[in-house]
Design an enzyme around this catalytic site. Structure first.
Site, PDB file in Angstrom:
ATOM      1  N   LYS A 172     -19.535   2.076 -90.196  1.00 28.67           N
ATOM      2  CA  LYS A 172     -20.638   1.203 -89.787  1.00 28.67           C
ATOM      3  C   LYS A 172     -21.222   0.528 -91.024  1.00 28.67           C
ATOM      4  O   LYS A 172     -21.914   1.156 -91.825  1.00 28.67           O
ATOM      5  CB  LYS A 172     -21.755   2.004 -89.095  1.00 28.67           C
ATOM      6  CG  LYS A 172     -22.747   1.053 -88.407  1.00 28.67           C
ATOM      7  CD  LYS A 172     -24.077   1.680 -88.115  1.00 28.67           C
ATOM      8  CE  LYS A 172     -25.051   1.610 -89.244  1.00 28.67           C
ATOM      9  NZ  LYS A 172     -25.408   0.262 -89.711  1.00 28.67           N
ATOM     10  N   GLU A 247     -24.434   9.969-100.555  1.00 33.09           N
ATOM     11  CA  GLU A 247     -24.645   9.204-101.792  1.00 33.09           C
ATOM     12  C   GLU A 247     -25.968   8.479-101.620  1.00 33.09           C
ATOM     13  O   GLU A 247     -26.038   7.477-100.909  1.00 33.09           O
ATOM     14  CB  GLU A 247     -23.512   8.181-101.988  1.00 33.09           C
ATOM     15  CG  GLU A 247     -22.129   8.774-102.130  1.00 33.09           C
ATOM     16  CD  GLU A 247     -21.917   9.484-103.457  1.00 33.09           C
ATOM     17  OE1 GLU A 247     -22.807   9.423-104.332  1.00 33.09           O
ATOM     18  OE2 GLU A 247     -20.879  10.127-103.604  1.00 33.09           O
TER      19      GLU A 247
HETATM   20  P1  NAD Z   1     -30.649   2.675 -95.631  1.00 35.28           P
HETATM   21  O1  NAD Z   1     -30.681   4.159 -95.749  1.00 35.28           O
HETATM   22  O2  NAD Z   1     -31.803   1.994 -95.020  1.00 35.28           O
HETATM   23  O3  NAD Z   1     -29.388   2.212 -94.779  1.00 35.28           O
HETATM   24  C1  NAD Z   1     -28.067   2.597 -95.127  1.00 35.28           C
HETATM   25  C2  NAD Z   1     -27.222   2.580 -93.867  1.00 35.28           C
HETATM   26  O4  NAD Z   1     -27.720   3.573 -92.980  1.00 35.28           O
HETATM   27  C3  NAD Z   1     -27.237   1.264 -93.082  1.00 35.28           C
HETATM   28  O5  NAD Z   1     -25.944   1.018 -92.573  1.00 35.28           O
HETATM   29  C4  NAD Z   1     -28.215   1.560 -91.959  1.00 35.28           C
HETATM   30  O6  NAD Z   1     -27.978   0.789 -90.807  1.00 35.28           O
HETATM   31  C5  NAD Z   1     -27.923   3.024 -91.701  1.00 35.28           C
HETATM   32  N1  NAD Z   1     -29.010   3.770 -91.046  1.00 35.28           N
HETATM   33  C6  NAD Z   1     -30.338   3.520 -91.094  1.00 35.28           C
HETATM   34  N2  NAD Z   1     -31.011   4.423 -90.343  1.00 35.28           N
HETATM   35  C7  NAD Z   1     -30.090   5.265 -89.813  1.00 35.28           C
HETATM   36  C8  NAD Z   1     -30.149   6.403 -88.956  1.00 35.28           C
HETATM   37  N3  NAD Z   1     -31.306   6.869 -88.495  1.00 35.28           N
HETATM   38  N4  NAD Z   1     -29.000   7.024 -88.634  1.00 35.28           N
HETATM   39  C9  NAD Z   1     -27.823   6.587 -89.109  1.00 35.28           C
HETATM   40  N5  NAD Z   1     -27.695   5.507 -89.912  1.00 35.28           N
HETATM   41  C10 NAD Z   1     -28.813   4.855 -90.269  1.00 35.28           C
HETATM   42  O7  NAD Z   1     -30.341   2.143 -97.079  1.00 35.28           O
HETATM   43  P2  NAD Z   1     -30.260   0.633 -97.542  1.00 35.28           P
HETATM   44  O8  NAD Z   1     -31.643   0.127 -97.700  1.00 35.28           O
HETATM   45  O9  NAD Z   1     -29.295  -0.107 -96.694  1.00 35.28           O
HETATM   46  O10 NAD Z   1     -29.563   0.805 -98.986  1.00 35.28           O
HETATM   47  C11 NAD Z   1     -30.256   1.056-100.134  1.00 35.28           C
HETATM   48  C12 NAD Z   1     -30.202   2.526-100.491  1.00 35.28           C
HETATM   49  O11 NAD Z   1     -28.840   2.941-100.660  1.00 35.28           O
HETATM   50  C13 NAD Z   1     -30.860   2.818-101.808  1.00 35.28           C
HETATM   51  O12 NAD Z   1     -31.658   3.964-101.694  1.00 35.28           O
HETATM   52  C14 NAD Z   1     -29.692   3.078-102.745  1.00 35.28           C
HETATM   53  O13 NAD Z   1     -29.987   3.892-103.856  1.00 35.28           O
HETATM   54  C15 NAD Z   1     -28.720   3.715-101.844  1.00 35.28           C
HETATM   55  N6  NAD Z   1     -27.374   3.640-102.420  1.00 35.28           N
HETATM   56  C16 NAD Z   1     -26.795   4.780-102.900  1.00 35.28           C
HETATM   57  C17 NAD Z   1     -25.538   4.711-103.496  1.00 35.28           C
HETATM   58  C18 NAD Z   1     -24.862   5.933-104.054  1.00 35.28           C
HETATM   59  O14 NAD Z   1     -23.659   5.893-104.239  1.00 35.28           O
HETATM   60  N7  NAD Z   1     -25.582   7.013-104.334  1.00 35.28           N
HETATM   61  C19 NAD Z   1     -24.890   3.489-103.573  1.00 35.28           C
HETATM   62  C20 NAD Z   1     -25.520   2.358-103.079  1.00 35.28           C
HETATM   63  C21 NAD Z   1     -26.770   2.451-102.489  1.00 35.28           C
END
Ligand code: NAD
Length: 476
Positions: A172, A247
């Protein structure tokens, strides 16, 4: 441009007919509306992945690898189109999508293509009369949920090892940036991946993502995103005790000692925070400066920050594009006020640029000096926003570096390699870069400590994380 779900080898509409508008972050214009997967669509995708699993997992590992290698070639053959698509959808400057995102995506698929038939088992020396060998068995259907900051690259980080190890996948992408993942699915079909091996279900997190995380037939959920969502994933995954790989966020400490090569450190610190508009989990978002060089460093660093060329991400001259959404731009800017309320000093940026760029989701490169316990030194801002902290000794530097809940990326700059190794050893982080920052390679493990998550991507570690050890005893 594909805008439907990809299930069982076909592009299909969402069962409920819902759509999500995908906007161009440069000017807010509508790019397309994509089908929005909901729970019923995720169920269909998981069922297709389950049907595909027996044949895929029994296929010779070298043949699975061969398909991944063909995919890498196909990505390179379509490199310019993929770079343009990623730039359109995310706002990353075209120089980066051409020079980094696309080549890294091909390299990662190629690495795991080569790895498929090199995942060895082992023979354990046990008591006489018995043979004991250990195989690495694929888990089954793997659910993968990714964010919007590097959507193309994450297709390879997530799907490469999972597929090489013999799993089938339901992925997704973020609702904000689904286009490159759908294009990769199309290329996979073209090079001959069997139907159902990979399924793409763009949709909102609370519907499609939630269903994937809780689905009883999904054996593992691999998630990249925020720490808050990571907790929800763990909660949702409990029903069938699925394997979970997380991650999550970061607050990377990038430490400049007084004996550092300042030219290299100034440029390296700018790359560490400003690349991809600071939207990187491993960003060096805490710039820690030794008291003795802090003023000179800041003078040079702020000059560099102010000189970064913001603009249309499709122009090869642009060094920094817009953030990926308006909501995220507003969140990043809100941290300027949070910083000043706690006594922080804005040294550069701190606002959205006006004029021609005001229609896009831009934030000027921002440098703020603060104290280690301030919110901007503790919370992930995830934008072109660096928090400067000063220190006076190696011990103090390590203490400050380790004083957050996160533990993902970190870096340090010094000419004294003994000091470098000592400090690298003491920092609690999954990655530490010495006299460089943000190096990644498909062979080198990538992941976090503390609340930055658990499990590792890349390398043999990833292959292990996508398999189970299966111990077989033979009475000989
Ligand atoms: P997010 O957690 O809002 O969303 C990430 C994904 O999760 C999206 O596809 C979203 O639709 C999905 N999602 C949201 N709520 C959900 C739920 N309740 N159940 C299942 N899926 C759900 O994060 P974001 O704002 O899209 O991305 C930024 C974040 O990602 C930052 O915190 C960043 O540090 C992190 N990130 C981590 C890494 C790593 O490798 N550690 C790499 C890139 C980004």
């Amino acid at each position: 441009m594909q805008n439907k779900l990809f299930i069982d080898g076909k592009f299909v509409d969402a069962a409920a007919g819902g759509t999500i508008e995908v906007l161009n972050p440069y000017d807010g214009a509508l790019i397309t509306a994509i089908a929005a997967a909901e729970a019923a669509d995720v169920d269909r995708a998981v069922a297709a992945a389950q049907r595909a699993f027996p044949a895929w997992s029994r296929m010779a590992a070298a043949d699975r690898g061969h398909l991944l290698l063909k995919l890498a070639d196909r990505i390179e053959a379509n490199a310019e189109e993929l770079a343009q698509l990623e730039t359109l959808d995310t706002g990353h400057p075209i120089r980066d999508t051409r020079g980094l995102d696309v080549p890294r995506t091909a390299a990662c698929f190629r690495y795991f293509g080569g790895m498929a038939d090199k995942l060895l088992g082992s023979v354990i020396p046990v008591e006489a009369g018995f043979l004991n060998y250990v195989q690495r068995a694929p888990i089954g259907v793997v659910g993968q949920i990714v964010p919007w900051n590097f959507p193309l690259m994450f297709t390879s980080w997530k799907m490469g090892p999972a597929l090489a190890a013999g799993n089938t996948v339901v992925i997704k992408p973020s609702e904000l940036t689904p286009l490159s993942t759908l294009r990769i699915a199309e290329l996979m079909a073209e090079v001959g991946f069997p139907d159902g091996v990979v399924n793409v279900v763009p949709g909102y997190g609370h519907t499609a993502g939630q269903r994937l995380a809780e689905h009883p037939d999904v054996g593992k959920i691999a998630f990249t995103g925020s720490t808050a969502t990571g907790r929800r994933i763990v909660e949702a995954s409990k029903g069938n005790l699925k394997r979970v790989q997380l991650e999550l966020g970061g607050k990377g400490a990038n430490i400049v000692f007084e004996d550092a090569n300042l030219d290299a450190a100034v440029n390296g610190a700018a790359w560490a925070i400003f690349h991809n508009q600071g939207q990187a989990c491993i960003a060096g978002s805490r710039l820690m400066l030794h008291d003795r060089i802090a003023d000179e460093f800041l003078e040079r660093f702020t000059r560099l920050a102010n000189s970064i060329r913001l603009g249309d991400p499709r122009s090869p001259d642009t060094e920094m594009g817009p953030l990926t959404s308006a909501q995220h731009r507003d969140k990043v800017l809100s941290y300027v006020q949070i910083a000043t309320e706690q006594g922080g000093r804005v040294l550069a940026g701190g606002k959205a640029p006006d004029g021609a760029l005001s229609a896009g989701y831009f934030v000027a490169p921002t440098v703020v000096e603060a104290k280690p316990q301030d919110r901007v030194a503790q919370e992930e801002v995830f934008g072109p926003f660096v928090t400067v902290l000063r220190f006076g000794s190696d011990e103090e530097a390590v203490a400050i570096a380790n004083a957050t809940d996160y533990g993902l990326g970190s870096g340090l700059w010094t000419r004294d390699l003994a000091r470098a190794h000592k400090v690298a050893d003491a920092i609690r982080a999954g990655m530490c870069w010495i006299n460089c920052y943000k190096r990644v390679n498909p062979g080198s493990p990538f992941g976090g400590m503390g609340q930055s998550g658990y499990g590792r991507e890349m390398g043999f570690e990833a292959m292990h994380d996508y398999t189970e050890a299966k111990s077989v005893w033979v009475n000989v």
